[in-house]
Design a protein around this motif. Structure first.
Motif, PDB file in Angstrom:
ATOM      1  N   SER A   1     -25.298  48.727   7.519  1.00 11.06           N
ATOM      2  CA  SER A   1     -26.175  49.675   8.210  1.00 11.06           C
ATOM      3  C   SER A   1     -25.505  50.158   9.482  1.00 11.06           C
ATOM      4  O   SER A   1     -24.830  49.397  10.177  1.00 11.06           O
TER       5      SER A   1
ATOM      6  N   SER B   1     -26.373  53.688  12.320  1.00 11.15           N
ATOM      7  CA  SER B   1     -27.103  54.942  12.488  1.00 11.15           C
ATOM      8  C   SER B   1     -26.740  55.696  13.761  1.00 11.15           C
ATOM      9  O   SER B   1     -27.407  56.682  14.096  1.00 11.15           O
TER      10      SER B   1
ATOM     11  N   ASN C   1     -24.690  58.246  16.207  1.00 10.49           N
ATOM     12  CA  ASN C   1     -24.088  59.553  15.945  1.00 10.49           C
ATOM     13  C   ASN C   1     -23.450  60.079  17.219  1.00 10.49           C
ATOM     14  O   ASN C   1     -23.799  61.143  17.727  1.00 10.49           O
TER      15      ASN C   1
ATOM     16  N   GLY D   1     -29.540  53.067  17.009  1.00 11.60           N
ATOM     17  CA  GLY D   1     -28.107  53.306  16.834  1.00 11.60           C
ATOM     18  C   GLY D   1     -27.217  52.376  17.632  1.00 11.60           C
ATOM     19  O   GLY D   1     -25.996  52.477  17.551  1.00 11.60           O
TER      20      GLY D   1
END
Length: 285
Positions: free
Chosen positions: A67, A69, A71, A106
């Protein structure tokens, strides 16, 4: 200027650019500006030849992103966390990294070895590679990415190492205990290769031959207040049988038990969290 003369780069101009941008979190420019510079930086520095393809089979690197996330512009390719180790030494941070966010979902990623188990052996059992580099003649002063490291058998229940921050200074390595993202990475699969066992050779104190931050499963602490699903039974099971999943979290996203109600500090001027170059295990099964 003394720092500049020590770096083995092809030109003074490129040197200035690289020192300014090689540690992706320490930049006053926008992420878009940095992303635009990456192809030129990689070409000029030779980093486009690292990592090797295919990866050296004897290096037991985490191969799977379970996993992720974040960006962060210019550093959003999570494959960079599993494609090989491309360290640049004591004075320069690698660009071949996946950047986590400072806080939020994230700020965490989970890696695995494709179903294999990292075993508990004598000494350090795995090494986390980030892109810290020294920023002063004081050997204790670094631009760092402190990260909290946790491990799991099932990918759901994690145990960690009860990290501690002394409060002295965010850039003093001695301020941080049992974190990832502290030490420079000397290992480079192309320009400075080592065997897997070489990487775990201790060169004095807590420094390893290939750099990075080593972790010994025998130091798992079931009393870590941030490991709400960990207990003595689980910690002992991991010590006995090993683990399959490794979680890396930017320290600024984790509560500091020494200062209730607040999280661990983060270096000022940073626009992203920890920068992950890879993780290597000592023994797999």
């Amino acid at each position: 200027m003394q720092l500049l003369t020590k770096l083995k780069l092809s030109s003074y101009l490129f040197l200035l650019i690289l020192v300014s941008f090689s540690h992706c979190k320490k930049s006053s420019s926008s992420g878009e500006d940095l992303a635009a510079l990456l192809p030129l930086l990689n070409l000029a520095s030779g980093l486009n030849f690292c990592p090797k393809s295919p990866l050296p089979s004897e290096i037991l690197i985490a191969t799977t992103v379970v996993s992720a996330s974040a960006n962060v512009s210019g550093f959003s390719d999570s494959n960079k966390a599993v494609n090989g180790i491309c360290g640049s030494g004591e004075l320069v941070g690698s660009l071949d990294v996946y950047a986590l966010d400072i806080t939020g979902p994230g700020a965490t990623m989970v890696l695995s070895w494709g179903g294999k188990t990292v075993k508990n052996v004598s000494g350090d059992d795995f090494i986390v590679y980030d892109n810290s580099f020294r920023i002063s003649d004081d050997t204790n002063t670094y631009a760092m990415d402190p990260s909290v490291i946790q491990v799991s058998i099932d990918g759901t229940n994690f145990c960690g190492f009860n990290p501690s921050y002394s409060g002295a200074s965010v850039n003093l390595m001695d301020s941080w205990t049992r974190f990832g993202g502290l030490r420079p990475v000397y290992y480079n699969m192309t320009t400075k290769p080592f065997s897997n066992e070489d990487l775990f050779v201790n060169t004095g104190g807590s420094f390893l031959l290939g750099g990075g931050d080593g972790f010994d499963l025998n130091n798992l602490d079931e009393n870590d207040p941030n490991d709400i699903n960990c207990n003595t039974t689980l910690a002992n099971d991991i010590k006995a049988t090993g683990f399959k999943f490794l979680k890396i979290t930017s320290a600024a996203n984790v509560d500091n038990p020494n200062t209730p109600g607040s999280r661990f500090p983060w270096p000022p001027g940073s626009y992203n969290g920890s920068d992950i170059d890879g993780v290597v295990a000592r023994k797999l099964q």
